[in-house]
Design an enzyme around this catalytic site. Structure first.
Site, short mmCIF file in Angstrom:
data_model
loop_
_atom_site.label_atom_id
_atom_site.label_comp_id
_atom_site.label_asym_id
_atom_site.label_seq_id
_atom_site.Cartn_x
_atom_site.Cartn_y
_atom_site.Cartn_z
N GLY A 1 -20.48 36.90 -2.80
CA GLY A 1 -19.64 37.71 -1.93
C GLY A 1 -19.34 37.11 -0.57
O GLY A 1 -19.10 37.84 0.39
N SER A 2 -19.30 35.78 -0.47
CA SER A 2 -19.01 35.20 0.85
C SER A 2 -17.56 35.44 1.26
O SER A 2 -17.27 35.60 2.46
CB SER A 2 -19.35 33.71 0.88
OG SER A 2 -18.44 32.95 0.12
N ASN A 3 -16.64 35.49 0.31
CA ASN A 3 -15.25 35.83 0.67
C ASN A 3 -15.14 37.30 1.09
O ASN A 3 -14.37 37.63 2.00
CB ASN A 3 -14.30 35.52 -0.49
CG ASN A 3 -13.94 34.05 -0.53
OD1 ASN A 3 -13.20 33.55 0.31
ND2 ASN A 3 -14.50 33.32 -1.50
N ARG B 1 -13.11 45.32 -23.51
CA ARG B 1 -12.50 44.96 -22.23
C ARG B 1 -11.63 46.10 -21.72
O ARG B 1 -11.64 46.43 -20.53
CB ARG B 1 -11.65 43.70 -22.39
CG ARG B 1 -11.01 43.25 -21.08
CD ARG B 1 -9.98 42.16 -21.27
NE ARG B 1 -10.47 40.99 -21.98
CZ ARG B 1 -11.25 40.06 -21.45
NH1 ARG B 1 -11.67 40.17 -20.21
NH2 ARG B 1 -11.64 39.02 -22.16
N MET C 1 -15.80 37.79 -11.78
CA MET C 1 -15.83 36.86 -12.92
C MET C 1 -15.45 37.51 -14.26
O MET C 1 -15.93 37.07 -15.31
CB MET C 1 -17.23 36.22 -13.02
CG MET C 1 -17.60 35.38 -11.82
SD MET C 1 -16.41 34.06 -11.48
CE MET C 1 -16.84 32.92 -12.79
N ARG C 2 -14.59 38.52 -14.24
CA ARG C 2 -14.09 39.09 -15.48
C ARG C 2 -12.58 38.93 -15.51
O ARG C 2 -11.91 39.11 -14.48
CB ARG C 2 -14.40 40.59 -15.58
CG ARG C 2 -15.84 40.97 -15.44
CD ARG C 2 -16.73 40.40 -16.50
NE ARG C 2 -16.37 40.80 -17.86
CZ ARG C 2 -16.94 40.31 -18.95
NH1 ARG C 2 -17.88 39.38 -18.84
NH2 ARG C 2 -16.58 40.72 -20.14
N HIS D 1 -8.74 31.33 -5.70
CA HIS D 1 -9.17 30.39 -6.73
C HIS D 1 -9.50 29.05 -6.06
O HIS D 1 -8.72 28.57 -5.22
CB HIS D 1 -8.05 30.20 -7.76
CG HIS D 1 -8.45 29.29 -8.88
ND1 HIS D 1 -9.25 29.70 -9.92
CD2 HIS D 1 -8.19 27.98 -9.10
CE1 HIS D 1 -9.44 28.68 -10.74
NE2 HIS D 1 -8.82 27.62 -10.27
N GLU E 1 -0.94 35.68 -16.80
CA GLU E 1 -1.36 34.34 -17.15
C GLU E 1 -2.48 33.93 -16.19
O GLU E 1 -2.26 33.92 -14.96
CB GLU E 1 -0.17 33.37 -17.05
CG GLU E 1 -0.39 32.10 -17.83
CD GLU E 1 0.79 31.15 -17.69
OE1 GLU E 1 0.64 29.96 -17.97
OE2 GLU E 1 1.87 31.60 -17.26
N GLU F 1 -11.49 28.66 2.12
CA GLU F 1 -11.30 29.96 1.46
C GLU F 1 -11.48 31.09 2.48
O GLU F 1 -10.67 32.01 2.56
CB GLU F 1 -12.31 30.14 0.32
CG GLU F 1 -12.10 29.20 -0.85
CD GLU F 1 -13.00 29.53 -2.03
OE1 GLU F 1 -13.38 30.70 -2.20
OE2 GLU F 1 -13.34 28.60 -2.78
C1 GRF Z 1 -15.17 31.29 -4.67
O1 GRF Z 1 -15.25 29.90 -4.74
C2 GRF Z 1 -13.83 31.76 -5.17
O2 GRF Z 1 -12.80 30.87 -4.92
C3 GRF Z 1 -14.06 31.86 -6.65
O3 GRF Z 1 -15.37 32.32 -6.79
C4 GRF Z 1 -16.13 31.96 -5.65
C5 GRF Z 1 -16.69 33.23 -5.10
O4 GRF Z 1 -17.54 33.02 -4.03
N1 GRF Z 1 -13.06 32.74 -7.25
P1 GRF Z 1 -18.02 34.26 -3.16
O5 GRF Z 1 -18.68 35.25 -4.13
O6 GRF Z 1 -16.84 34.85 -2.48
O7 GRF Z 1 -19.02 33.69 -2.21
#
Ligand code: GRF
Length: 206
Positions: A12-14, A65, A90-91, A109, A143, A174
């Site tokens: 969850g760093s983003n 799903r 991640m889904r 991404h 896509e 990011e």
């Molecule tokens: C990041 O590298 C993002 O680009 C990718 O998954 C990673 C997630 O990192 N989709 P975080 O959980 O936000 O730290």
């Protein structure tokens, strides 16, 4: 301003970068909640500590799903989410979900799309010998990793890079590029024309 729900699966760093920007820039009120598909996601604790409601919708508890996607959508709608930001979620989201939130789901991404869609982007970039790598913020379409691009950042690849050192350099970018795009979506400042997009300046910048 529209309302935001953030989906995570892990660190969850983003998410942290978005919450930090929201706090600093005064739009925390728009952040309605965080949902993780995994109970052990580190980002859940961070969200709660920041005063943001955080909950788990575990994909393992659903038979398909589609059933998981529907439960996710119900949780998002219950929070009043207009914009959904994927932060290491991640889904893969199904067609029904993508259609329901068309133009309202944003992802980050870790590559310069359309290069290196999918997983293990940093190792693959090193393997291909590219000299520049980076990150892309894009709208989610049907896509995988191919929706309209909203922002990109470029980093150099160093001769002695490992996937980890390259990932760390990309991650800094990011955290820099994702929050302003999320804010622009919340403020309805994103114009999409096919795959081409532009972000209009904030009211304070006009
Ligand atoms: C990041 O590298 C993002 O680009 C990718 O998954 C990673 C997630 O990192 N989709 P975080 O959980 O936000 O730290």
């Amino acid at each position: 301003m529209k309302n935001l729900v953030v989906l995570i699966s892990g660190r969850g760093s983003n998410l942290q970068a978005i919450l930090h920007a929201a706090q600093q820039q005064g739009w925390m009120h728009a952040v309605r909640g965080v949902i993780s598909n995994r109970a052990d996601a580190g980002g859940l604790e961070f969200a709660r500590a920041a005063g943001v409601p955080a909950q788990v919708v575990a994909h393992t508890e659903f038979p398909s799903r589609e059933a998981f996607d529907r439960a996710l959508a119900a949780a998002i709608d219950a929070l009043g989410g207009d914009i959904v930001a994927l932060c290491g979620f991640m889904r893969v989201l199904g067609a029904e979900f993508v259609a329901r939130y068309a133009g309202r789901v944003v992802n980050i991404h870790p590559s310069l799309l359309p290069s290196f869609t999918g997983l293990h982007t940093h190792a693959r970039a090193l393997h291909e010998g590219v000299k520049w790598h980076g990150a892309t913020v894009h709208l989610v379409s049907n896509e995988l990793d191919h929706g309209p691009i909203l922002a990109q950042a470029v980093v150099p690849v160093h001769d002695d890079d490992t996937p980890q050192s390259l990932a760390a350099r990309v991650l800094v970018e990011e955290h820099r590029i994702y929050p302003p795009v999320v804010r622009a979506l919340l403020e309805d400042r994103v114009v999409v024309d096919g795959l081409r997009t532009r972000i209009l300046p904030a009211a304070s910048e006009r």
